[in-house]
Design a protein around this motif. Structure first.
Motif, mmCIF file in Angstrom:
data_model
loop_
_atom_site.group_PDB
_atom_site.id
_atom_site.type_symbol
_atom_site.label_atom_id
_atom_site.label_comp_id
_atom_site.label_asym_id
_atom_site.label_seq_id
_atom_site.Cartn_x
_atom_site.Cartn_y
_atom_site.Cartn_z
ATOM 1 N N MET A 242 0.847 -1.193 0.000
ATOM 2 C CA MET A 242 0.000 0.000 0.000
ATOM 3 C C MET A 242 0.880 1.240 0.000
ATOM 4 S SD MET A 242 -2.910 1.196 2.726
ATOM 5 C CE MET A 242 -4.086 0.035 2.055
ATOM 6 N N PRO A 243 0.574 2.218 -0.860
ATOM 7 C CA PRO A 243 1.385 3.438 -0.889
ATOM 8 C C PRO A 243 1.205 4.252 0.382
ATOM 9 C CG PRO A 243 -0.579 3.698 -2.240
ATOM 10 C CD PRO A 243 -0.537 2.248 -1.824
ATOM 11 N N GLY A 244 2.156 5.139 0.622
ATOM 12 C CA GLY A 244 2.038 6.025 1.773
ATOM 13 C C GLY A 244 0.872 6.979 1.615
ATOM 14 N N ARG A 245 0.434 7.516 2.732
ATOM 15 C CA ARG A 245 -0.644 8.504 2.736
ATOM 16 C C ARG A 245 -0.192 9.715 3.532
ATOM 17 N NH1 ARG A 245 -2.060 5.922 -0.858
ATOM 18 N NH2 ARG A 245 -4.031 4.817 -1.218
ATOM 19 N N GLY B 89 -0.055 -1.801 12.322
ATOM 20 C CA GLY B 89 1.133 -2.302 11.646
ATOM 21 C C GLY B 89 1.697 -1.375 10.593
ATOM 22 N N LEU B 90 1.182 -0.168 10.517
ATOM 23 C CA LEU B 90 1.675 0.800 9.548
ATOM 24 C C LEU B 90 2.903 1.529 10.080
ATOM 25 C CD1 LEU B 90 -1.753 2.360 8.575
ATOM 26 C CD2 LEU B 90 -0.321 0.987 7.059
ATOM 27 N N GLU B 91 3.795 1.913 9.169
ATOM 28 C CA GLU B 91 4.853 2.848 9.555
ATOM 29 C C GLU B 91 4.246 4.242 9.536
ATOM 30 O OE1 GLU B 91 9.099 4.827 8.176
ATOM 31 O OE2 GLU B 91 8.208 3.222 6.944
ATOM 32 N N VAL B 92 4.378 4.961 10.633
ATOM 33 C CA VAL B 92 3.785 6.288 10.760
ATOM 34 C C VAL B 92 4.875 7.296 11.123
ATOM 35 C CG1 VAL B 92 2.098 7.713 11.980
ATOM 36 C CG2 VAL B 92 1.589 5.301 11.507
ATOM 37 N N VAL B 93 4.874 8.407 10.426
ATOM 38 C CA VAL B 93 5.775 9.515 10.732
ATOM 39 C C VAL B 93 4.917 10.707 11.128
ATOM 40 C CG1 VAL B 93 7.488 11.130 9.813
ATOM 41 C CG2 VAL B 93 7.562 8.715 9.148
ATOM 42 N N THR B 94 5.055 11.172 12.361
ATOM 43 C CA THR B 94 4.353 12.373 12.793
ATOM 44 C C THR B 94 5.338 13.531 12.777
ATOM 45 O OG1 THR B 94 4.768 11.899 15.135
ATOM 46 C CG2 THR B 94 2.698 11.112 14.206
ATOM 47 N N THR C 281 -11.046 12.467 18.976
ATOM 48 C CA THR C 281 -10.246 11.351 18.461
ATOM 49 C C THR C 281 -11.108 10.389 17.652
ATOM 50 O OG1 THR C 281 -8.659 11.487 20.283
ATOM 51 C CG2 THR C 281 -8.827 9.374 19.131
ATOM 52 N N GLU C 282 -12.294 10.070 18.158
ATOM 53 C CA GLU C 282 -13.179 9.146 17.450
ATOM 54 C C GLU C 282 -13.687 9.764 16.146
ATOM 55 O OE1 GLU C 282 -14.987 5.737 16.395
ATOM 56 O OE2 GLU C 282 -13.519 6.055 18.007
ATOM 57 N N ALA C 283 -14.006 11.058 16.155
ATOM 58 C CA ALA C 283 -14.457 11.731 14.935
ATOM 59 C C ALA C 283 -13.349 11.743 13.878
ATOM 60 C CB ALA C 283 -14.913 13.145 15.260
ATOM 61 N N VAL C 284 -12.131 11.982 14.324
ATOM 62 C CA VAL C 284 -10.987 11.961 13.407
ATOM 63 C C VAL C 284 -10.829 10.566 12.806
ATOM 64 C CG1 VAL C 284 -8.468 12.069 13.300
ATOM 65 C CG2 VAL C 284 -9.742 13.878 14.477
ATOM 66 N N TRP C 285 -10.933 9.536 13.659
ATOM 67 C CA TRP C 285 -10.769 8.169 13.177
ATOM 68 C C TRP C 285 -11.832 7.816 12.153
ATOM 69 C CZ3 TRP C 285 -7.216 4.872 12.489
ATOM 70 C CH2 TRP C 285 -7.486 3.521 12.297
ATOM 71 N N GLN C 286 -13.065 8.216 12.394
ATOM 72 C CA GLN C 286 -14.135 7.936 11.439
ATOM 73 C C GLN C 286 -13.879 8.637 10.108
ATOM 74 O OE1 GLN C 286 -16.386 5.589 11.819
ATOM 75 N NE2 GLN C 286 -15.495 5.193 13.838
ATOM 76 N N LEU D 274 -9.872 7.227 3.533
ATOM 77 C CA LEU D 274 -8.647 6.568 3.094
ATOM 78 C C LEU D 274 -8.782 5.057 3.189
ATOM 79 C CD1 LEU D 274 -6.008 8.942 4.723
ATOM 80 C CD2 LEU D 274 -6.894 8.967 2.390
ATOM 81 N N PRO D 275 -8.089 4.314 2.306
ATOM 82 C CA PRO D 275 -8.264 2.847 2.226
ATOM 83 C C PRO D 275 -7.564 2.117 3.360
ATOM 84 C CG PRO D 275 -6.607 3.570 0.656
ATOM 85 C CD PRO D 275 -7.180 4.816 1.266
ATOM 86 N N LEU D 276 -8.338 1.708 4.357
ATOM 87 C CA LEU D 276 -7.801 0.938 5.474
ATOM 88 C C LEU D 276 -8.316 -0.494 5.489
ATOM 89 C CD1 LEU D 276 -8.117 3.624 8.275
ATOM 90 C CD2 LEU D 276 -5.981 2.551 7.597
ATOM 91 N N ASP D 277 -9.255 -0.830 4.616
ATOM 92 C CA ASP D 277 -9.910 -2.129 4.682
ATOM 93 C C ASP D 277 -8.962 -3.301 4.453
ATOM 94 O OD1 ASP D 277 -12.283 -0.938 5.254
ATOM 95 O OD2 ASP D 277 -13.051 -0.990 3.214
ATOM 96 N N ASP D 278 -7.883 -3.039 3.700
ATOM 97 C CA ASP D 278 -6.968 -4.126 3.391
ATOM 98 C C ASP D 278 -5.917 -4.320 4.476
ATOM 99 O OD1 ASP D 278 -8.243 -4.574 1.009
ATOM 100 O OD2 ASP D 278 -6.916 -3.274 -0.136
ATOM 101 N N ILE D 279 -5.961 -3.471 5.499
ATOM 102 C CA ILE D 279 -5.013 -3.576 6.605
ATOM 103 C C ILE D 279 -5.634 -4.412 7.699
ATOM 104 C CG2 ILE D 279 -3.700 -2.270 8.326
ATOM 105 C CD1 ILE D 279 -3.845 0.110 6.416
#
Length: 218
Positions: free
Chosen positions: A1-4, A31-36, A196-201, A207-212
């Motif tokens: 999956m490409p970065g977002r 399991g994603l690599e995340v850079v903040t 936090t929950e509103a952001v997650w929704q 963004l495509p998270l279904d394949d994760i």
């Protein structure tokens, strides 16, 4: 999956830093690599410019000079931090990005929008956010939070008056209305967990998270 590439925007005291951290933790749990990261700043060169801008040292030069400095910092941030992370498939979450220049120096500072757009085209190019979360709080509330957090050490923008912050809020609301395909407006007046929950929704919807593999959210 490409970065977002996800950015958080909003006025002072909107809660961006908290939500950047929480979203980063939740995505990393999948399991994603995340850079903040953050603006101004996010790379060694850009952090030097951050000090110059937020200390107020550049304020006497006016909004145009500040816009140019933000653009210089952003170019380094993109080259050193953002683009390499996206190229290796990481998800990048930034506390502010180019929209802040549009609002702070453009809409509020009255720098010519065409000039702002030119600086953005040169520095950002095609590396634009996939999703921008705009945290909205009334200017009085956000400024109160910022002052409580910073106290006597309020930075260049936190120290501006209430009318400045009201104008900021209006400009961010206009941005959300103008670019609904990219921007999601979240009510920042809620408690941090609800935000936090509103952001997650919003992230799940856009963004495509279904394949994760859906691990246990943090």
């Amino acid at each position: 999956m490409p970065g977002r590439f996800i950015t958080f925007e909003g006025g002072e005291g909107a809660g961006k830093s908290t939500q950047v951290r929480r979203l980063g933790e939740r995505l990393a749990a999948l399991g994603l690599e995340v850079v903040t990261t953050r603006e101004p700043g996010g790379s060694p060169g850009a952090e030097i410019v951050r000090h110059l801008l937020l200390s107020g040292a550049a304020k006497p030069l006016g909004p145009l000079a500040e816009a140019a400095l933000f653009a210089a910092a952003r170019a380094d941030h993109l080259d050193v931090t953002i683009r390499p992370a996206l190229n290796r498939g990481a998800w990048v979450i930034s506390d502010r990005f180019a929209d802040s220049t549009r609002v702070y120096q453009g809409a509020v500072g009255d720098v010519d929008p065409k000039l702002i757009a030119t600086l953005e085209a040169i520095t950002v190019g095609p590396t634009r956010p996939d999703l921008t979360i705009i945290l909205d709080v009334p200017a009085e509330q956000g400024l109160g939070r910022a002052v409580a957090r910073s106290g006597a050490s309020a930075d260049r923008f936190e120290s501006e008056g209430l009318s400045f912050h009201r104008h900021l809020r209006e400009a961010f609301l206009e941005l959300a209305e103008r670019e609904p395909e990219r921007c999601v407006l979240v009510d920042g007046r809620q408690d941090a967990d609800a935000v936090t929950e509103a952001v997650w929704q919003a992230v799940r919807a856009r963004l495509p998270l279904d394949d994760i593999k859906q691990g246990t959210p943090v």
